[in-house]
Scaffold this motif. Sequence first.
Motif, PDB file in Angstrom:
ATOM      1  N   VAL A  19     149.681  74.627 -53.285  1.00  0.00           N
ATOM      2  CA  VAL A  19     150.815  75.554 -53.213  1.00  0.00           C
ATOM      3  C   VAL A  19     151.007  76.006 -51.764  1.00  0.00           C
ATOM      4  O   VAL A  19     152.126  75.980 -51.230  1.00  0.00           O
ATOM      5  CB  VAL A  19     150.610  76.771 -54.141  1.00  0.00           C
ATOM      6  CG1 VAL A  19     151.648  77.851 -53.879  1.00  0.00           C
ATOM      7  CG2 VAL A  19     150.639  76.348 -55.595  1.00  0.00           C
ATOM      8  N   ILE A  20     149.942  76.410 -51.122  1.00  0.00           N
ATOM      9  CA  ILE A  20     150.008  76.897 -49.739  1.00  0.00           C
ATOM     10  C   ILE A  20     150.571  75.814 -48.818  1.00  0.00           C
ATOM     11  O   ILE A  20     151.394  76.104 -47.941  1.00  0.00           O
ATOM     12  CB  ILE A  20     148.612  77.373 -49.274  1.00  0.00           C
ATOM     13  CG1 ILE A  20     148.242  78.674 -50.010  1.00  0.00           C
ATOM     14  CG2 ILE A  20     148.581  77.554 -47.769  1.00  0.00           C
ATOM     15  CD1 ILE A  20     146.778  79.054 -49.897  1.00  0.00           C
ATOM     16  N   ALA A  21     150.161  74.570 -49.016  1.00  0.00           N
ATOM     17  CA  ALA A  21     150.664  73.467 -48.184  1.00  0.00           C
ATOM     18  C   ALA A  21     152.177  73.321 -48.335  1.00  0.00           C
ATOM     19  O   ALA A  21     152.898  73.125 -47.341  1.00  0.00           O
ATOM     20  CB  ALA A  21     149.954  72.169 -48.538  1.00  0.00           C
ATOM     21  N   LEU A  22     152.676  73.430 -49.561  1.00  0.00           N
ATOM     22  CA  LEU A  22     154.129  73.357 -49.780  1.00  0.00           C
ATOM     23  C   LEU A  22     154.843  74.527 -49.113  1.00  0.00           C
ATOM     24  O   LEU A  22     155.875  74.354 -48.457  1.00  0.00           O
ATOM     25  CB  LEU A  22     154.442  73.315 -51.276  1.00  0.00           C
ATOM     26  CG  LEU A  22     154.109  72.008 -51.992  1.00  0.00           C
ATOM     27  CD1 LEU A  22     154.209  72.190 -53.502  1.00  0.00           C
ATOM     28  CD2 LEU A  22     155.030  70.885 -51.516  1.00  0.00           C
ATOM     29  N   LEU A  23     154.297  75.729 -49.253  1.00  0.00           N
ATOM     30  CA  LEU A  23     154.917  76.909 -48.660  1.00  0.00           C
ATOM     31  C   LEU A  23     154.943  76.806 -47.137  1.00  0.00           C
ATOM     32  O   LEU A  23     155.927  77.180 -46.498  1.00  0.00           O
ATOM     33  CB  LEU A  23     154.189  78.177 -49.105  1.00  0.00           C
ATOM     34  CG  LEU A  23     154.186  78.460 -50.609  1.00  0.00           C
ATOM     35  CD1 LEU A  23     153.389  79.719 -50.907  1.00  0.00           C
ATOM     36  CD2 LEU A  23     155.583  78.540 -51.170  1.00  0.00           C
ATOM     37  N   HIS A  71     160.441  80.351 -39.762  1.00  0.00           N
ATOM     38  CA  HIS A  71     159.495  80.316 -38.644  1.00  0.00           C
ATOM     39  C   HIS A  71     158.074  79.980 -39.078  1.00  0.00           C
ATOM     40  O   HIS A  71     157.248  79.643 -38.237  1.00  0.00           O
ATOM     41  CB  HIS A  71     159.491  81.649 -37.907  1.00  0.00           C
ATOM     42  CG  HIS A  71     160.837  82.081 -37.437  1.00  0.00           C
ATOM     43  ND1 HIS A  71     161.678  81.289 -36.690  1.00  0.00           N
ATOM     44  CD2 HIS A  71     161.517  83.244 -37.630  1.00  0.00           C
ATOM     45  CE1 HIS A  71     162.803  81.943 -36.429  1.00  0.00           C
ATOM     46  NE2 HIS A  71     162.731  83.129 -37.003  1.00  0.00           N
ATOM     47  N   GLY A  72     157.773  80.096 -40.371  1.00  0.00           N
ATOM     48  CA  GLY A  72     156.441  79.704 -40.804  1.00  0.00           C
ATOM     49  C   GLY A  72     155.868  80.539 -41.926  1.00  0.00           C
ATOM     50  O   GLY A  72     156.316  81.658 -42.197  1.00  0.00           O
ATOM     51  N   TYR A  73     154.899  79.922 -42.563  1.00  0.00           N
ATOM     52  CA  TYR A  73     154.103  80.572 -43.608  1.00  0.00           C
ATOM     53  C   TYR A  73     152.661  80.214 -43.289  1.00  0.00           C
ATOM     54  O   TYR A  73     152.246  79.065 -43.459  1.00  0.00           O
ATOM     55  CB  TYR A  73     154.502  80.036 -44.982  1.00  0.00           C
ATOM     56  CG  TYR A  73     153.906  80.818 -46.134  1.00  0.00           C
ATOM     57  CD1 TYR A  73     154.577  81.899 -46.687  1.00  0.00           C
ATOM     58  CD2 TYR A  73     152.666  80.477 -46.661  1.00  0.00           C
ATOM     59  CE1 TYR A  73     154.045  82.625 -47.734  1.00  0.00           C
ATOM     60  CE2 TYR A  73     152.126  81.199 -47.717  1.00  0.00           C
ATOM     61  CZ  TYR A  73     152.814  82.273 -48.244  1.00  0.00           C
ATOM     62  OH  TYR A  73     152.283  82.986 -49.278  1.00  0.00           O
ATOM     63  N   MET A  92     154.537  85.410 -43.449  1.00  0.00           N
ATOM     64  CA  MET A  92     155.746  84.603 -43.579  1.00  0.00           C
ATOM     65  C   MET A  92     156.797  85.199 -42.647  1.00  0.00           C
ATOM     66  O   MET A  92     157.011  86.420 -42.635  1.00  0.00           O
ATOM     67  CB  MET A  92     156.245  84.620 -45.022  1.00  0.00           C
ATOM     68  CG  MET A  92     157.524  83.854 -45.230  1.00  0.00           C
ATOM     69  SD  MET A  92     158.021  83.708 -46.974  1.00  0.00           S
ATOM     70  CE  MET A  92     157.969  85.399 -47.546  1.00  0.00           C
ATOM     71  N   GLU A  93     157.464  84.316 -41.869  1.00  0.00           N
ATOM     72  CA  GLU A  93     158.489  84.771 -40.947  1.00  0.00           C
ATOM     73  C   GLU A  93     159.737  83.906 -41.073  1.00  0.00           C
ATOM     74  O   GLU A  93     159.641  82.683 -41.167  1.00  0.00           O
ATOM     75  CB  GLU A  93     157.973  84.727 -39.515  1.00  0.00           C
ATOM     76  CG  GLU A  93     156.775  85.652 -39.293  1.00  0.00           C
ATOM     77  CD  GLU A  93     156.262  85.602 -37.869  1.00  0.00           C
ATOM     78  OE1 GLU A  93     156.914  86.208 -36.996  1.00  0.00           O
ATOM     79  OE2 GLU A  93     155.237  84.940 -37.641  1.00  0.00           O
ATOM     80  N   HIS A 102     162.633  88.613 -40.207  1.00  0.00           N
ATOM     81  CA  HIS A 102     161.741  89.162 -41.222  1.00  0.00           C
ATOM     82  C   HIS A 102     160.324  88.660 -40.977  1.00  0.00           C
ATOM     83  O   HIS A 102     160.123  87.484 -40.673  1.00  0.00           O
ATOM     84  CB  HIS A 102     162.174  88.706 -42.616  1.00  0.00           C
ATOM     85  CG  HIS A 102     163.547  89.148 -42.988  1.00  0.00           C
ATOM     86  ND1 HIS A 102     163.789  90.315 -43.655  1.00  0.00           N
ATOM     87  CD2 HIS A 102     164.754  88.579 -42.766  1.00  0.00           C
ATOM     88  CE1 HIS A 102     165.091  90.444 -43.847  1.00  0.00           C
ATOM     89  NE2 HIS A 102     165.698  89.398 -43.310  1.00  0.00           N
ATOM     90  N   LYS A 103     159.365  89.555 -41.126  1.00  0.00           N
ATOM     91  CA  LYS A 103     157.951  89.193 -41.046  1.00  0.00           C
ATOM     92  C   LYS A 103     157.247  89.913 -42.186  1.00  0.00           C
ATOM     93  O   LYS A 103     157.199  91.141 -42.220  1.00  0.00           O
ATOM     94  CB  LYS A 103     157.348  89.600 -39.711  1.00  0.00           C
ATOM     95  CG  LYS A 103     155.878  89.249 -39.592  1.00  0.00           C
ATOM     96  CD  LYS A 103     155.326  89.615 -38.229  1.00  0.00           C
ATOM     97  CE  LYS A 103     153.871  89.227 -38.105  1.00  0.00           C
ATOM     98  NZ  LYS A 103     153.338  89.588 -36.780  1.00  0.00           N
TER      99      LYS A 103
END
Length: 125
Positions: A19-23, A71-73, A92-93, A102-103
């Motif tokens: 899940v984390i890899a997909l996010l 911008h990333g998770y 998450m940004e 948003h951060k």
Amino acid sequence: METATTVLEQELLTKANEVIALLAEGKFIEAMEEYLDDNVQLFEGNNPAKIGKDFSLAEERKLLNTVVAFHGYNVISGPAVKNDVTFYEAVMEFRTNDGTEHKFEQVVRTKWKNGKIINERYYHA
């Protein structure tokens, strides 16, 4: 005294990492489609639950339609597992179409059943 991780816990760690890899790739819809149970309950902090996979997906699509830059998770710590629950801390940004950056710094607590997420809560800072 440390206890050995059970087979179930190892499987859930694997799923949490998937899940984390997909996010991390910004594939939120794909992660939800793959891992949410049909009757999932998702909680943002102390807000009322979003109930059901279809409703949760519709709400996520509404949010994602406003995102113009992802911008990333990034996972800061974890995931960890105990019995049928996984935990991790992430940042998450993103920027929305109104220009707002948003951060979200969050801890994610996930309860699993039969390899699917049945209950998840996001604790935000």
